[in-house]
Design a protein around this motif. Structure first.
Motif, PDB file in Angstrom:
ATOM      1  N   LEU A  21      -4.848 -27.268  -8.418  1.00  0.00           N
ATOM      2  CA  LEU A  21      -5.784 -28.024  -9.247  1.00  0.00           C
ATOM      3  C   LEU A  21      -5.764 -29.524  -8.961  1.00  0.00           C
ATOM      4  CD1 LEU A  21      -5.002 -26.193 -12.608  1.00  0.00           C
ATOM      5  CD2 LEU A  21      -6.927 -25.764 -11.039  1.00  0.00           C
ATOM      6  N   HIS A  22      -4.905 -29.955  -8.049  1.00  0.00           N
ATOM      7  CA  HIS A  22      -4.729 -31.383  -7.739  1.00  0.00           C
ATOM      8  C   HIS A  22      -4.391 -32.168  -9.007  1.00  0.00           C
ATOM      9  CE1 HIS A  22      -6.137 -30.589  -3.721  1.00  0.00           C
ATOM     10  NE2 HIS A  22      -7.191 -29.972  -4.222  1.00  0.00           N
ATOM     11  N   ASP A  23      -3.449 -31.632  -9.781  1.00  0.00           N
ATOM     12  CA  ASP A  23      -3.057 -32.238 -11.051  1.00  0.00           C
ATOM     13  C   ASP A  23      -1.548 -32.475 -11.086  1.00  0.00           C
ATOM     14  OD1 ASP A  23      -2.637 -33.088 -13.629  1.00  0.00           O
ATOM     15  OD2 ASP A  23      -3.542 -31.324 -14.581  1.00  0.00           O
ATOM     16  N   PRO A  24      -1.089 -33.600 -10.525  1.00  0.00           N
ATOM     17  CA  PRO A  24       0.349 -33.864 -10.478  1.00  0.00           C
ATOM     18  C   PRO A  24       1.003 -34.006 -11.851  1.00  0.00           C
ATOM     19  CG  PRO A  24      -0.878 -35.625  -9.372  1.00  0.00           C
ATOM     20  CD  PRO A  24      -1.873 -34.618  -9.832  1.00  0.00           C
ATOM     21  N   THR A  25       0.220 -34.213 -12.903  1.00  0.00           N
ATOM     22  CA  THR A  25       0.830 -34.321 -14.237  1.00  0.00           C
ATOM     23  C   THR A  25       1.509 -33.018 -14.647  1.00  0.00           C
ATOM     24  OG1 THR A  25      -1.186 -33.712 -15.446  1.00  0.00           O
ATOM     25  CG2 THR A  25      -0.856 -36.066 -14.952  1.00  0.00           C
ATOM     26  N   LEU A  26       1.101 -31.896 -14.049  1.00  0.00           N
ATOM     27  CA  LEU A  26       1.731 -30.615 -14.365  1.00  0.00           C
ATOM     28  C   LEU A  26       3.166 -30.533 -13.849  1.00  0.00           C
ATOM     29  CD1 LEU A  26      -1.236 -28.193 -13.583  1.00  0.00           C
ATOM     30  CD2 LEU A  26      -0.367 -28.893 -15.843  1.00  0.00           C
ATOM     31  N   LEU A  27       3.531 -31.439 -12.954  1.00  0.00           N
ATOM     32  CA  LEU A  27       4.869 -31.447 -12.360  1.00  0.00           C
ATOM     33  C   LEU A  27       5.877 -32.248 -13.178  1.00  0.00           C
ATOM     34  CD1 LEU A  27       3.766 -32.219  -8.699  1.00  0.00           C
ATOM     35  CD2 LEU A  27       4.606 -30.005  -9.551  1.00  0.00           C
ATOM     36  N   GLU A  28       5.402 -33.098 -14.066  1.00  0.00           N
ATOM     37  CA  GLU A  28       6.251 -34.125 -14.670  1.00  0.00           C
ATOM     38  C   GLU A  28       7.501 -33.603 -15.360  1.00  0.00           C
ATOM     39  OE1 GLU A  28       3.602 -36.552 -16.959  1.00  0.00           O
ATOM     40  OE2 GLU A  28       2.757 -37.455 -15.143  1.00  0.00           O
ATOM     41  N   ASP A  29       7.438 -32.483 -16.050  1.00  0.00           N
ATOM     42  CA  ASP A  29       8.650 -32.001 -16.710  1.00  0.00           C
ATOM     43  C   ASP A  29       9.210 -30.740 -16.049  1.00  0.00           C
ATOM     44  OD1 ASP A  29       6.702 -30.251 -17.604  1.00  0.00           O
ATOM     45  OD2 ASP A  29       7.498 -30.138 -19.631  1.00  0.00           O
ATOM     46  N   LEU A  30       8.819 -30.500 -14.786  1.00  0.00           N
ATOM     47  CA  LEU A  30       9.326 -29.344 -14.046  1.00  0.00           C
ATOM     48  C   LEU A  30      10.482 -29.685 -13.119  1.00  0.00           C
ATOM     49  CD1 LEU A  30       6.205 -27.342 -12.812  1.00  0.00           C
ATOM     50  CD2 LEU A  30       7.650 -26.923 -14.798  1.00  0.00           C
ATOM     51  N   ILE A  31      10.757 -30.981 -12.951  1.00  0.00           N
ATOM     52  CA  ILE A  31      11.698 -31.414 -11.918  1.00  0.00           C
ATOM     53  C   ILE A  31      12.961 -31.974 -12.561  1.00  0.00           C
ATOM     54  CG2 ILE A  31      11.993 -32.973  -9.962  1.00  0.00           C
ATOM     55  CD1 ILE A  31       8.900 -32.838  -9.666  1.00  0.00           C
ATOM     56  N   SER A  32      14.092 -31.421 -12.171  1.00  0.00           N
ATOM     57  CA  SER A  32      15.380 -31.873 -12.659  1.00  0.00           C
ATOM     58  C   SER A  32      15.725 -33.248 -12.094  1.00  0.00           C
ATOM     59  CB  SER A  32      16.444 -30.855 -12.238  1.00  0.00           C
ATOM     60  OG  SER A  32      17.733 -31.364 -12.443  1.00  0.00           O
ATOM     61  N   ASP A  33      16.518 -34.001 -12.830  1.00  0.00           N
ATOM     62  CA  ASP A  33      16.983 -35.301 -12.338  1.00  0.00           C
ATOM     63  C   ASP A  33      17.809 -35.155 -11.060  1.00  0.00           C
ATOM     64  OD1 ASP A  33      15.771 -36.605 -14.458  1.00  0.00           O
ATOM     65  OD2 ASP A  33      17.610 -36.700 -15.654  1.00  0.00           O
ATOM     66  N   GLU A  34      18.426 -33.983 -10.858  1.00  0.00           N
ATOM     67  CA  GLU A  34      19.269 -33.745  -9.686  1.00  0.00           C
ATOM     68  C   GLU A  34      18.505 -33.090  -8.540  1.00  0.00           C
ATOM     69  OE1 GLU A  34      20.247 -31.737 -12.672  1.00  0.00           O
ATOM     70  OE2 GLU A  34      20.813 -33.673 -13.466  1.00  0.00           O
ATOM     71  N   CYS A  35      17.202 -32.990  -8.635  1.00  0.00           N
ATOM     72  CA  CYS A  35      16.401 -32.264  -7.644  1.00  0.00           C
ATOM     73  C   CYS A  35      16.573 -32.845  -6.236  1.00  0.00           C
ATOM     74  CB  CYS A  35      14.928 -32.318  -8.034  1.00  0.00           C
ATOM     75  SG  CYS A  35      13.859 -31.303  -6.990  1.00  0.00           S
ATOM     76  N   VAL A  36      16.557 -31.938  -5.265  1.00  0.00           N
ATOM     77  CA  VAL A  36      16.589 -32.302  -3.852  1.00  0.00           C
ATOM     78  C   VAL A  36      15.503 -31.501  -3.147  1.00  0.00           C
ATOM     79  CG1 VAL A  36      17.922 -32.222  -1.713  1.00  0.00           C
ATOM     80  CG2 VAL A  36      19.061 -32.780  -3.871  1.00  0.00           C
ATOM     81  N   ILE A  37      14.692 -32.190  -2.350  1.00  0.00           N
ATOM     82  CA  ILE A  37      13.670 -31.540  -1.527  1.00  0.00           C
ATOM     83  C   ILE A  37      14.039 -31.743  -0.063  1.00  0.00           C
ATOM     84  CG2 ILE A  37      11.273 -31.586  -0.729  1.00  0.00           C
ATOM     85  CD1 ILE A  37      10.461 -32.729  -3.437  1.00  0.00           C
ATOM     86  N   GLU A  38      13.967 -30.667   0.694  1.00  0.00           N
ATOM     87  CA  GLU A  38      13.992 -30.758   2.153  1.00  0.00           C
ATOM     88  C   GLU A  38      12.579 -30.416   2.590  1.00  0.00           C
ATOM     89  OE1 GLU A  38      17.080 -28.379   3.846  1.00  0.00           O
ATOM     90  OE2 GLU A  38      18.648 -29.510   2.825  1.00  0.00           O
ATOM     91  N   ASP A  39      11.839 -31.424   3.013  1.00  0.00           N
ATOM     92  CA  ASP A  39      10.433 -31.305   3.384  1.00  0.00           C
ATOM     93  C   ASP A  39      10.256 -30.504   4.668  1.00  0.00           C
ATOM     94  OD1 ASP A  39       7.838 -31.991   2.607  1.00  0.00           O
ATOM     95  OD2 ASP A  39       8.337 -34.112   2.477  1.00  0.00           O
ATOM     96  N   THR A  40       9.033 -30.083   4.931  1.00  0.00           N
ATOM     97  CA  THR A  40       8.728 -29.327   6.144  1.00  0.00           C
ATOM     98  C   THR A  40       8.762 -30.189   7.399  1.00  0.00           C
ATOM     99  OG1 THR A  40       6.356 -29.664   5.828  1.00  0.00           O
ATOM    100  CG2 THR A  40       7.314 -27.640   4.929  1.00  0.00           C
ATOM    101  N   GLY A  41       8.588 -31.464   7.273  1.00  0.00           N
ATOM    102  CA  GLY A  41       8.577 -32.330   8.438  1.00  0.00           C
ATOM    103  C   GLY A  41       9.212 -33.657   8.102  1.00  0.00           C
ATOM    104  N   PRO A  42       9.477 -34.433   9.083  1.00  0.00           N
ATOM    105  CA  PRO A  42       9.255 -34.183  10.510  1.00  0.00           C
ATOM    106  C   PRO A  42      10.317 -33.228  11.079  1.00  0.00           C
ATOM    107  CG  PRO A  42      10.262 -36.333  10.219  1.00  0.00           C
ATOM    108  CD  PRO A  42      10.020 -35.776   8.839  1.00  0.00           C
ATOM    109  N   ALA A  43       9.917 -32.526  12.128  1.00  0.00           N
ATOM    110  CA  ALA A  43      10.806 -31.583  12.804  1.00  0.00           C
ATOM    111  C   ALA A  43      11.942 -32.355  13.461  1.00  0.00           C
ATOM    112  CB  ALA A  43      10.019 -30.799  13.845  1.00  0.00           C
ATOM    113  N   PRO A  44      13.087 -31.812  13.607  1.00  0.00           N
ATOM    114  CA  PRO A  44      13.418 -30.429  13.284  1.00  0.00           C
ATOM    115  C   PRO A  44      14.026 -30.256  11.890  1.00  0.00           C
ATOM    116  CG  PRO A  44      15.212 -31.339  14.571  1.00  0.00           C
ATOM    117  CD  PRO A  44      14.160 -32.426  14.418  1.00  0.00           C
TER     118      PRO A  44
END
Length: 121
Positions: A21-44
Motif C-alpha cells: 500500500l506504500h504506507d510506511p506508517t504501518l511499520l512504526e510499531d512493528l519494529i523492535s528497538d533491537e532490530c537488525v536488517i541484513e539487506d539484499t544488497g550490495p552483493a555479496p
C-alpha cells in the motif's frame, strides 16, 4: 485493559501491507528497538542496519516509494520465524523485477531480525 501481542502471522501481514500500500506508517510499531536488517544488497553481504530507528528508516524509504511494486507471496510461519517470498518490480520491462525472500524473526509482536536474499542470474 489487557495488552495482546501480535502473532508472527499478524506482523507479517501488516509488514507486507505497508509495502503493498506504500504506507510506511504501518511499520512504526512493528519494529523492535533491537532490530537488525541484513539487506539484499550490495552483493555479496548486503548492507546491515542496526537498531529500530535505522531499520524503520530503511523500510520506510522502500515502502514509501511508489516507483516500486511489491508483491508478497504466501509466507511460511515457523513459530517466531517467517519465510516470506516476494517479487519486486521497478518498471514495465521483462527484466525490471527480482524475486526474493525475507527471513523475518518476530519476538513479542515485533520484528527483531530480517535477512533479505534475491535470486541472481
Amino acid at each position: 485493559m489487557t495488552h495482546t501481542t501480535r502473532t508472527t502471522h499478524e506482523v507479517i501481514d501488516r509488514y507486507n501491507a505497508a509495502f503493498r500500500l506504500h504506507d510506511p506508517t504501518l511499520l512504526e510499531d512493528l519494529i523492535s528497538d533491537e532490530c537488525v536488517i541484513e539487506d539484499t544488497g550490495p552483493a555479496p553481504e548486503g548492507a546491515r542496519h542496526d537498531g529500530g530507528r535505522a531499520c524503520l528508516a530503511r523500510w520506510s524509504q522502500l515502502a514509501g516509494s511508489t516507483d516500486l511494486e511489491f508483491s508478497p507471496e504466501p509466507a511460511d510461519i515457523l513459530g517466531d520465524l517467517a519465510v516470506a517470498p516476494w517479487i519486486l518490480r521497478w518498471g514495465t520491462g521483462e527484466d525490471d523485477c527480482v524475486r526474493g525472500v525475507n527471513l523475518i524473526r518476530v519476538r513479542d509482536g515485533r520484528i527483531v531480525e530480517a535477512r533479505g536474499y534475491v535470486k541472481s542470474s
